[in-house]
Motif scaffolding. Structure first.
Motif, PDB file in Angstrom:
ATOM      1  N   MET A 166       0.820  -1.184   0.000  1.00 19.10           N
ATOM      2  CA  MET A 166       0.000   0.000   0.000  1.00 19.10           C
ATOM      3  C   MET A 166       0.870   1.257   0.000  1.00 19.10           C
ATOM      4  O   MET A 166       0.563   2.208  -0.713  1.00 19.10           O
ATOM      5  N   VAL A 167       1.928   1.258   0.784  1.00 20.10           N
ATOM      6  CA  VAL A 167       2.837   2.407   0.822  1.00 20.10           C
ATOM      7  C   VAL A 167       3.414   2.658  -0.570  1.00 20.10           C
ATOM      8  O   VAL A 167       3.429   3.798  -1.044  1.00 20.10           O
ATOM      9  N   GLU A 168       3.844   1.578  -1.211  1.00 21.30           N
ATOM     10  CA  GLU A 168       4.452   1.722  -2.537  1.00 21.30           C
ATOM     11  C   GLU A 168       3.457   2.238  -3.563  1.00 21.30           C
ATOM     12  O   GLU A 168       3.824   3.012  -4.449  1.00 21.30           O
ATOM     13  N   ASP A 169       2.203   1.846  -3.437  1.00 15.57           N
ATOM     14  CA  ASP A 169       1.168   2.320  -4.357  1.00 15.57           C
ATOM     15  C   ASP A 169       0.985   3.830  -4.232  1.00 15.57           C
ATOM     16  O   ASP A 169       0.957   4.552  -5.238  1.00 15.57           O
ATOM     17  N   TYR A 170       0.850   4.311  -2.998  1.00 11.10           N
ATOM     18  CA  TYR A 170       0.695   5.751  -2.787  1.00 11.10           C
ATOM     19  C   TYR A 170       1.947   6.504  -3.226  1.00 11.10           C
ATOM     20  O   TYR A 170       1.869   7.580  -3.814  1.00 11.10           O
ATOM     21  N   LYS A 221      -0.317  10.120   2.487  1.00  7.51           N
ATOM     22  CA  LYS A 221      -0.970   8.833   2.731  1.00  7.51           C
ATOM     23  C   LYS A 221       0.066   7.724   2.831  1.00  7.51           C
ATOM     24  O   LYS A 221      -0.033   6.840   3.686  1.00  7.51           O
ATOM     25  N   ALA A 222       1.062   7.769   1.971  1.00  7.44           N
ATOM     26  CA  ALA A 222       2.135   6.772   2.023  1.00  7.44           C
ATOM     27  C   ALA A 222       2.874   6.866   3.359  1.00  7.44           C
ATOM     28  O   ALA A 222       3.173   5.840   3.984  1.00  7.44           O
ATOM     29  N   ALA A 223       3.151   8.080   3.807  1.00  4.48           N
ATOM     30  CA  ALA A 223       3.844   8.278   5.084  1.00  4.48           C
ATOM     31  C   ALA A 223       2.991   7.765   6.244  1.00  4.48           C
ATOM     32  O   ALA A 223       3.510   7.128   7.168  1.00  4.48           O
ATOM     33  N   PHE A 224       1.693   8.019   6.183  1.00  2.44           N
ATOM     34  CA  PHE A 224       0.781   7.538   7.223  1.00  2.44           C
ATOM     35  C   PHE A 224       0.880   6.024   7.373  1.00  2.44           C
ATOM     36  O   PHE A 224       0.988   5.494   8.484  1.00  2.44           O
ATOM     37  N   HIS A 225       0.882   5.322   6.252  1.00  2.00           N
ATOM     38  CA  HIS A 225       0.959   3.860   6.294  1.00  2.00           C
ATOM     39  C   HIS A 225       2.379   3.382   6.630  1.00  2.00           C
ATOM     40  O   HIS A 225       2.543   2.367   7.307  1.00  2.00           O
ATOM     41  N   ALA A 226       3.380   4.116   6.182  1.00  2.00           N
ATOM     42  CA  ALA A 226       4.768   3.744   6.473  1.00  2.00           C
ATOM     43  C   ALA A 226       5.071   3.863   7.969  1.00  2.00           C
ATOM     44  O   ALA A 226       5.891   3.111   8.496  1.00  2.00           O
ATOM     45  N   GLU A 227       4.412   4.795   8.647  1.00  2.00           N
ATOM     46  CA  GLU A 227       4.620   4.954  10.091  1.00  2.00           C
ATOM     47  C   GLU A 227       4.166   3.724  10.868  1.00  2.00           C
ATOM     48  O   GLU A 227       4.623   3.485  11.977  1.00  2.00           O
ATOM     49  N   ARG A 228       3.281   2.933  10.293  1.00  2.00           N
ATOM     50  CA  ARG A 228       2.763   1.743  10.961  1.00  2.00           C
ATOM     51  C   ARG A 228       3.553   0.482  10.647  1.00  2.00           C
ATOM     52  O   ARG A 228       3.256  -0.577  11.175  1.00  2.00           O
ATOM     53  N   ALA A 246      15.383   0.132   6.819  1.00  2.00           N
ATOM     54  CA  ALA A 246      14.844   0.400   5.479  1.00  2.00           C
ATOM     55  C   ALA A 246      13.508   1.141   5.560  1.00  2.00           C
ATOM     56  O   ALA A 246      13.269   2.079   4.781  1.00  2.00           O
ATOM     57  N   ASN A 247      12.645   0.752   6.492  1.00  2.00           N
ATOM     58  CA  ASN A 247      11.346   1.411   6.625  1.00  2.00           C
ATOM     59  C   ASN A 247      11.486   2.833   7.155  1.00  2.00           C
ATOM     60  O   ASN A 247      10.747   3.729   6.747  1.00  2.00           O
ATOM     61  N   ILE A 248      12.416   3.050   8.048  1.00  2.00           N
ATOM     62  CA  ILE A 248      12.663   4.398   8.561  1.00  2.00           C
ATOM     63  C   ILE A 248      13.203   5.286   7.446  1.00  2.00           C
ATOM     64  O   ILE A 248      12.786   6.442   7.297  1.00  2.00           O
ATOM     65  N   HIS A 249      14.099   4.747   6.636  1.00  2.00           N
ATOM     66  CA  HIS A 249      14.626   5.508   5.496  1.00  2.00           C
ATOM     67  C   HIS A 249      13.508   5.828   4.499  1.00  2.00           C
ATOM     68  O   HIS A 249      13.436   6.942   3.969  1.00  2.00           O
TER      69      HIS A 249
END
Length: 80
Positions: free
Chosen positions: A1-5, A29-36, A42-45
């Motif tokens: 989902m993050v990659e899609d946004y 929206k991508a950042a919102f989902h990435a925070e979870r 890698a996810n923090i980057h």
């Protein structure tokens, strides 16, 4: 989902000034989902990159306070 946004944000940003607001929304929206996501390096980057993209859009829109706020979020993640 993050990659899609993120992908949609990149596409909209590439379309130019008329699509900056849409691109900003997609990156947020991508950042919102990435925070979870799990807090791996890698996810923090990825999250820092998303906030950096948001900051760039705000700079181009001359929304400097929001630009700085997004930039601060990105820097806070990358300095650990």
């Amino acid at each position: 989902m993050v990659e899609d946004y993120q992908h949609e944000g990149k596409k909209n940003f590439a379309l130019g000034k008329c699509m900056y607001s849409k691109a900003y929304s997609q990156f947020k929206k991508a950042a919102f989902h990435a925070e979870r996501l799990p807090k791996t390096e890698a996810n923090i980057h990825l999250l820092a990159t998303l906030y950096g993209n948001c900051s760039l859009i705000q700079m181009k829109k001359e929304n400097y306070r929001t630009c700085i706020a997004d930039c601060d979020k990105a820097l806070a993640l990358e300095v650990f």
